[in-house]
Design an enzyme around this catalytic site. Structure first.
Site, PDB file in Angstrom:
ATOM      1  N   HIS A   1       0.845  -1.184   0.000  1.00 43.97           N
ATOM      2  CA  HIS A   1       0.000   0.000   0.000  1.00 43.97           C
ATOM      3  C   HIS A   1       0.885   1.239   0.000  1.00 43.97           C
ATOM      4  CE1 HIS A   1       1.051  -0.368   4.269  1.00 43.97           C
ATOM      5  NE2 HIS A   1       0.738   0.904   4.404  1.00 43.97           N
TER       6      HIS A   1
ATOM      7  N   GLU B   1      -2.732  -3.752   6.904  1.00 46.54           N
ATOM      8  CA  GLU B   1      -3.641  -4.578   7.688  1.00 46.54           C
ATOM      9  C   GLU B   1      -4.724  -5.207   6.823  1.00 46.54           C
ATOM     10  OE1 GLU B   1      -3.329  -1.946  11.819  1.00 46.54           O
ATOM     11  OE2 GLU B   1      -5.045  -1.682  10.486  1.00 46.54           O
TER      12      GLU B   1
ATOM     13  N   LYS C   1      -1.169  -8.861   9.488  1.00 45.94           N
ATOM     14  CA  LYS C   1      -1.665  -7.979  10.553  1.00 45.94           C
ATOM     15  C   LYS C   1      -3.173  -7.807  10.443  1.00 45.94           C
ATOM     16  CE  LYS C   1       0.749  -4.276  11.542  1.00 45.94           C
ATOM     17  NZ  LYS C   1       1.266  -2.866  11.588  1.00 45.94           N
TER      18      LYS C   1
ATOM     19  N   HIS D   1     -11.670  -1.046  17.591  1.00 50.99           N
ATOM     20  CA  HIS D   1     -12.325  -1.149  18.895  1.00 50.99           C
ATOM     21  C   HIS D   1     -13.407  -0.105  19.138  1.00 50.99           C
ATOM     22  CE1 HIS D   1      -9.837   2.281  20.150  1.00 50.99           C
ATOM     23  NE2 HIS D   1      -8.833   1.677  19.537  1.00 50.99           N
TER      24      HIS D   1
ATOM     25  N   GLU E   1       1.834  -5.236  18.840  1.00 52.60           N
ATOM     26  CA  GLU E   1       2.357  -3.907  18.561  1.00 52.60           C
ATOM     27  C   GLU E   1       1.581  -2.904  19.400  1.00 52.60           C
ATOM     28  OE1 GLU E   1       2.234  -2.778  14.476  1.00 52.60           O
ATOM     29  OE2 GLU E   1       3.842  -4.138  13.853  1.00 52.60           O
ATOM     30  N   ASN E   2       2.155  -1.738  19.594  1.00 51.80           N
ATOM     31  CA  ASN E   2       1.422  -0.643  20.202  1.00 51.80           C
ATOM     32  C   ASN E   2       0.680   0.135  19.123  1.00 51.80           C
ATOM     33  OD1 ASN E   2       4.170  -0.007  19.403  1.00 51.80           O
ATOM     34  ND2 ASN E   2       3.743   2.079  20.093  1.00 51.80           N
TER      35      ASN E   2
ATOM     36  N   ARG F   1       7.414   3.814  17.005  1.00 49.00           N
ATOM     37  CA  ARG F   1       8.465   3.521  16.059  1.00 49.00           C
ATOM     38  C   ARG F   1       9.601   4.466  16.310  1.00 49.00           C
ATOM     39  NH1 ARG F   1       8.444   1.178  11.277  1.00 49.00           N
ATOM     40  NH2 ARG F   1       6.217   0.674  11.379  1.00 49.00           N
TER      41      ARG F   1
END
EC number: 3.2.1.2
Length: 552
Positions: free
Chosen positions: A170, A257, A370, A375, A455-456, A491
């Protein structure tokens, strides 16, 4: 504190520690870990994982064991190795998104070199490297240039760090990394290779999944082009795969993702996220929907997507489709559309993971994909943010078991972001529950035997983010839940090394309870020392790199 100072202090302190008897070193570690407050003075040195990670140290260990105690120590080391496989998740840190520029040159070289030196001294296991389709195959189909990425992988090998490569198909909005030029040119002539929303707006950052098996790329299908890309990657990095490169993540859609590009960029982070929009309005998606509707005897169901669905930033109650009670999502039409929409996304994952497994599955690397943690509105009955993203998951229907089953079919692990988020700190009115959704997805992974890596989130200033990450990593019973075997902190960059963040990250690494010791780190017999030879690391690169880090 400058990265160069961090590196020099860490190296100097590490050299002084090396000649201490092994048992004394462990006692010193325990003493420091008992301190309630650890002042920041550079990367931690006291963790047992750090002793073998000093980049400028060349170890020549001389060990002498009594014959009577040899078998006992060997058994202890074997048990330690067994425990570490369960008790010690690996910690990675993401390199800058634009570590390699769109001109295939290494950005921030000195800054990255200084940064990885600091990470190595702290005991971090490795780094995550984003590899972009728009960089490696920029100019023409089949014309690959891996030179920048090869140079960076070599740098990581020299530093003694593992690498998780993320292969992204992407585009990135910020920093700007477009799709390959030749793909964008095709899209200008045929915009239906991209996703489209109800208003006809094209999302030109990734190809529509409806063209997966259509010869829209100069006579080839996207799946064929992805396969060629993976084969070229394998050939170019053959000497690193299975050694320096231990993991490969295959991008499955927008942001890497498995999802539709359903969410608009947030304009106000103080307002609850909207529900997003369905991305089914390009010509090819609509053609598939129409054919399926006619096959089921409901011609009108194939004329469009849901006419009563909200817009991007609206709430579920703004229109009828997602309403808590009596919404269209609970009608036979709603079930028809949502089932097709989710199955189409799952079919894309199945195809692409199959291509990746065929190209890389026989190597000693772990494959990952991923899955997003959508949420927002999870505590509503319809779970609208998940539905628009392509996951048919509601209060009365599980949408992740089928996803985990596809990942398991291709022996692929699942990367789950947002492990730093808590329900407590979500915006009022969003009905958000990242903790509940993560638990549901991890439950599906546990059921189907899918390895989980964490991952965060990409948000800054998340309250108690390190506490939530540590909580996720502390769940170590593989019989009760999916165990997070690896975690990537995103990151590296100016904020990562800033005074307000880096000390907190340092304390987080120090606080991790790595209960499984490496066999070389087990206590020696009383009085036994392990002489090591230390070489002072050059400070020039780190000093110059620290000045450039603000540009990362």
């Amino acid at each position: 504190m400058e990265v160069s100072v961090v590196a020099r202090q860490a190296s100097a302190a590490g050299s002084e520690l090396l000649m201490i008897p092994a048992r004394s070193r462990l006692q010193l570690v325990a003493k420091q870990r008992r301190r309630s407050v650890l002042p920041f003075a550079g990367p931690p040195l006291m963790g047992p994982r750090c002793w073998r990670r000093l980049p400028a140290i060349r170890c020549a260990a001389v060990r002498s064991e009594a014959v009577g105690g040899a078998s006992k120590k060997a058994a202890a080391r074997k048990e330690s190795s067994r425990r570490s496989a369960v008790d010690s998740p690996q910690l990675f840190v993401g390199l800058p998104v634009d570590a390699i520029s769109d001109c295939n040159t290494l950005n921030h070289a000195k800054a990255i070199a200084a940064g990885v030196k600091a990470l190595k001294l702290m005991g971090v296991d490795g780094v995550e490297l984003p590899v972009w389709w728009g960089v490696a195959e920029k100019e023409a189909m089949g014309k690959y240039d891996w030179s920048g990425y090869l140079a960076l992988i070599q740098m990581m090998r020299d530093a003694g760090l593992k690498v998780r490569v993320s292969l992204y198909f992407h585009a990135s909005a910020e920093p700007a990394i477009p799709l390959p030029q030749w793909v964008s040119a095709i899209g200008e002539a045929d915009p239906d290779i991209f996703f489209a929303d109800k208003a006809g707006k094209r999302h030109k950052g990734s190809l529509s999944i409806a063209v997966d098996d259509l010869p829209v790329l100069q006579g080839k299908t996207p799946m064929q082009v992805y396969g060629d890309f993976l084969q070229s990657f394998r050939a170019a990095f053959s000497e690193f795969l299975g050694s320096t490169i231990t993991d490969v993540l295959v991008g499955l859609g927008p942001d890497g993702e498995l999802k539709y590009p359903s969410m608009a960029p947030a304009k106000n982070r103080q307002q609850a996220a909207g529900v997003g929009e369905f991305q089914c309005y390009d010509k090819n998606m609509m053609s598939e929907l129409k054919q399926l509707a006619e096959a089921t005897g409901n011609h009108y169901w194939g004329l469009s997507g849901p006419h009563d669905a909200p817009h991007y930033n609206q709430s579920p109650e703004a229109t009828n489709f997602f309403r808590e009670h009596g919404g269209s999502w609970e009608t036979p039409y709603g079930d028809f559309f949502l089932s097709w929409y989710a199955k189409r996304l799952l079919s894309h994952a199945d195809r692409l993971l199959s291509v990746a497994s065929a190209a890389l599955g026989d190597l000693r690397v772990a494959l990952y994909g991923k899955v997003p943690v959508m949420h927002a509105w999870y505590r509503s009955r319809s779970h609208p943010a998940e539905l628009t993203a392509g996951f048919y998951n509601t209060a009365s229907r599980d949408g992740y078991g089928a996803v985990a089953e596809v990942f398991a079919r291709h022996s692929c692990g699942m990367v789950l972001p947002s492990m730093d988020l808590s329900d407590e700190h979500q915006l009022a009115g969003s009905r958000s529950s990242p903790e509940s959704l993560l638990a549901q997805i991890m439950g599906a992974c546990h059921k189907h035997g899918v390895p989980v890596a964490g991952e965060n989130s990409s948000k800054r200033g998340v309250p108690d983010n390190f506490g939530k990450i540590k909580e996720a990593l502390s769940r170590r019973d593989p019989l009760a839940t999916a165990v997070v075997s690896k975690f990537t902190y995103q990151r590296m960059g100016a904020y990562f090394f800033s005074p307000e963040h880096f000390p907190l990250f340092t304390q987080f690494v120090r606080s991790l309870d790595w209960s499984g010791l490496h066999p070389d780190d087990l206590p020696a017999e009383d009085g036994e020392t392990i002489p090591l030879t230390a070489a002072s690391p050059p400070a020039t690169a780190a000093s110059e790199g620290s000045r450039q880090m603000q540009a990362v």
